[in-house]
Design a protein around this motif. Structure first.
Motif, PDB file in Angstrom:
ATOM      1  N   LYS A 186      34.898  32.418  38.281  1.00 38.44           N
ATOM      2  CA  LYS A 186      34.115  31.467  37.481  1.00 38.44           C
ATOM      3  C   LYS A 186      33.510  32.079  36.223  1.00 38.44           C
ATOM      4  N   THR A 187      33.627  33.407  36.029  1.00 36.02           N
ATOM      5  CA  THR A 187      33.146  33.969  34.755  1.00 36.02           C
ATOM      6  C   THR A 187      34.027  33.492  33.610  1.00 36.02           C
ATOM      7  N   GLY A 188      35.306  33.183  33.923  1.00 37.86           N
ATOM      8  CA  GLY A 188      36.253  32.776  32.877  1.00 37.86           C
ATOM      9  C   GLY A 188      36.708  33.955  32.012  1.00 37.86           C
ATOM     10  N   LEU A 189      36.206  35.163  32.307  1.00 42.32           N
ATOM     11  CA  LEU A 189      36.602  36.331  31.502  1.00 42.32           C
ATOM     12  C   LEU A 189      38.057  36.674  31.781  1.00 42.32           C
ATOM     13  N   ARG A 190      38.784  37.053  30.736  1.00 48.25           N
ATOM     14  CA  ARG A 190      40.158  37.529  30.946  1.00 48.25           C
ATOM     15  C   ARG A 190      40.101  39.055  31.075  1.00 48.25           C
ATOM     16  N   VAL A 191      40.464  39.525  32.262  1.00 49.16           N
ATOM     17  CA  VAL A 191      40.303  40.952  32.540  1.00 49.16           C
ATOM     18  C   VAL A 191      41.649  41.590  32.879  1.00 49.16           C
ATOM     19  N   SER A 192      41.767  42.859  32.531  1.00 50.41           N
ATOM     20  CA  SER A 192      42.993  43.574  32.903  1.00 50.41           C
ATOM     21  C   SER A 192      43.055  43.658  34.422  1.00 50.41           C
ATOM     22  N   GLU A 193      44.245  43.478  34.979  1.00 50.82           N
ATOM     23  CA  GLU A 193      44.332  43.446  36.454  1.00 50.82           C
ATOM     24  C   GLU A 193      44.128  44.830  37.077  1.00 50.82           C
ATOM     25  N   ILE A 194      44.114  45.863  36.232  1.00 59.59           N
ATOM     26  CA  ILE A 194      43.752  47.209  36.713  1.00 59.59           C
ATOM     27  C   ILE A 194      42.593  47.694  35.846  1.00 59.59           C
ATOM     28  N   GLY A 195      41.574  48.232  36.499  1.00 57.08           N
ATOM     29  CA  GLY A 195      40.405  48.688  35.741  1.00 57.08           C
ATOM     30  C   GLY A 195      40.079  50.137  36.076  1.00 57.08           C
ATOM     31  N   PHE A 196      39.294  50.745  35.206  1.00 56.68           N
ATOM     32  CA  PHE A 196      38.822  52.117  35.462  1.00 56.68           C
ATOM     33  C   PHE A 196      37.690  52.072  36.471  1.00 56.68           C
ATOM     34  N   GLY A 197      37.766  52.901  37.512  1.00 54.62           N
ATOM     35  CA  GLY A 197      36.669  53.030  38.474  1.00 54.62           C
ATOM     36  C   GLY A 197      35.573  53.919  37.904  1.00 54.62           C
ATOM     37  N   GLY A 198      34.414  53.886  38.550  1.00 58.08           N
ATOM     38  CA  GLY A 198      33.277  54.623  38.012  1.00 58.08           C
ATOM     39  C   GLY A 198      33.026  55.977  38.658  1.00 58.08           C
ATOM     40  N   HIS A 199      33.395  56.123  39.936  1.00 59.12           N
ATOM     41  CA  HIS A 199      32.994  57.351  40.636  1.00 59.12           C
ATOM     42  C   HIS A 199      33.625  58.615  40.088  1.00 59.12           C
ATOM     43  N   SER A 200      34.883  58.530  39.725  1.00 62.53           N
ATOM     44  CA  SER A 200      35.627  59.779  39.485  1.00 62.53           C
ATOM     45  C   SER A 200      35.096  60.565  38.290  1.00 62.53           C
ATOM     46  N   TRP A 201      34.382  59.899  37.368  1.00 60.87           N
ATOM     47  CA  TRP A 201      33.833  60.642  36.227  1.00 60.87           C
ATOM     48  C   TRP A 201      32.819  61.683  36.691  1.00 60.87           C
ATOM     49  N   SER A 202      32.211  61.435  37.856  1.00 56.95           N
ATOM     50  CA  SER A 202      31.151  62.338  38.335  1.00 56.95           C
ATOM     51  C   SER A 202      31.672  63.432  39.242  1.00 56.95           C
TER      52      SER A 202
END
Ligand SMILES: NC(=O)c1ccc[n+]([C@@H]2O[C@H](COP(=O)([O-])OP(=O)(O)OC[C@H]3O[C@@H](n4cnc5c(N)ncnc54)[C@H](OP(=O)(O)O)[C@@H]3O)[C@@H](O)[C@H]2O)c1
Length: 353
Positions: free
Chosen positions: A60-76
């Motif tokens: 319901k956000t209606g945002l068009r998003v890439s079907e693969i995204g960058f995760g957050g944990h691995s940067w740390s």
């Protein structure tokens, strides 16, 4: 003289003209020898059409998003060989290269992680690339639930911290997530007090959409869809080739119009540990993401990455159709237990199909 005649009567001249045209070399280059043209060919290969990661609509956000995204944990996490026998975190320059490559390939979704593990690296990289407004940033904030007054303060505190870390004055998605230690205390998902805090953050223009998700049981997710599915915009849950319980939950999430962000396609690498990824098992991480994306109720599969090679391989899942032999390999991964104590909860609750 026609080109055909050129070919018959002066094969060398014709070939040279065609090559000059092909490589965009001007009249000034007309005197170059075939040997030099050979060099030009290897120096400037014809442009290949680059494949792009496909996009889906995030509920319901209606945002068009890439079907693969960058995760957050691995940067740390320190997972990159430091050349001295140890491991280190990815540097800012490496992150800039990885993120630039991802954006070039169509990625526009950046997840974060639990507050104490959050890193400033992706925010700094996005700033260097001048890309903040081209992407969607999703943060996760802890809260304790059960209506403790501190809930709201926790949410404000972590949101402010993320605004700084992501070098931005707004966050696209703010997801409530609590920590393992809080869950037994809270006993159930009561997010009613937390939503008041989220409303305030929305009014202040600090966040745009809201969601929830964490590690807990599929049953608790179902309960929370019923109780809070009308309020929230997205939900986040684990989904991989071995831990597929999410499959049963997704229709209920979609009934509420929730966007679905899946996490842990590799169980943070635990599913890959026993494999020979350079040899017979090459391409498996890509296939494991392709497996999740086959489910059209999933909107985004987020994955952690440490190297640009991992970025390229994982994103190629977007145009990978699983082959019969690929499916056989996945069956073996799915049948192999992971022995990490950290992931006992995944093994216990999320395996059923
Ligand atoms: N509590 C929460 O809210 C929560 C919890 C979990 C996850 N999440 C979100 O979900 C995201 C994804 O989950 P995750 O990072 O835990 O796990 P994951 O994506 O399942 O696994 C990431 C790890 O797999 C390895 N890997 C990735 N691509 C690879 C490739 N092509 N070849 C070989 N190894 C590869 C890397 O580890 P090595 O290079 O070290 O082997 C990487 O760190 C998180 O980053 C976070 O954004 C949120």
């Amino acid at each position: 003289m026609t080109e055909k005649a050129e070919k018959q009567d002066g094969k060398t001249v014709s070939t040279r003209r065609q090559l000059l045209k092909q490589f965009g070399l001007g009249v000034a280059a007309a005197g170059v020898t075939p040997r030099l043209l050979g060099n030009a060919r290897s120096a400037t290969p014809p442009k290949k059409k680059r494949r792009k990661v496909k996009h889906r609509v995030l509920g319901k956000t209606g945002l068009r998003v890439s079907e693969i995204g960058f995760g957050g944990h691995s940067w740390s996490y320190k997972r990159v060989p430091d050349g001295k026998g140890g491991l280190r975190k990815p540097t800012i320059d490496e992150a800039v290269r990885m993120i630039a490559a991802g954006i070039e390939m169509g990625v526009n979704f950046f997840d974060s992680c639990t507050p104490l593990e959050e890193s400033g690296t992706p925010g700094e990289a996005l700033k260097k690339l001048g890309a903040r407004d081209k992407v969607i940033v999703s943060i996760r904030v802890s809260h304790k639930m059960k209506g403790r007054k501190a809930d709201k303060q926790e949410i404000y505190k972590w949101t402010e911290q993320r605004l700084k870390l992501w070098r931005t004055d707004y966050i696209d998605l703010c997801l409530l997530c609590n920590t393992e230690n809080d869950t037994p205390q809270s006993g159930y998902w009561d997010m009613s007090y937390s939503t008041e805090a989220l409303d305030k953050l929305k009014q202040q223009g600090k966040i745009r959409f809201t969601g929830f998700g964490c590690h807990f049981t599929p049953e608790l997710f179902l309960e929370s869809f019923e109780k809070f599915g009308d309020y929230f915009d997205v939900v986040s849950m684990p989904y991989n080739v071995r831990h597929r319980a999410a499959k049963k939950l997704l229709p209920a999430a979609k009934k509420k119009g929730l966007g679905v962000i899946t996490i842990k396609p590799f169980a943070r690498g635990a599913l890959l540990k026993k494999l020979d990824l350079e040899g017979a098992d090459a391409g498996l991480p890509r296939d494991m993401i392709a497996f999740v994306l086959e489910d059209k109720l999933v909107d985004i599969c987020t994955c952690g990455v440490h190297t640009i090679e991992q970025v390229r391989e994982n994103l190629s899942a977007s145009w990978t159709k699983l082959s019969p032999s690929g499916r056989e390999r996945l069956k073996k991964v799915a049948a192999t237990p992971i022995d990490s104590r950290e992931y006992a909860w995944l093994e216990q609750d999320w395996q059923c199909a």
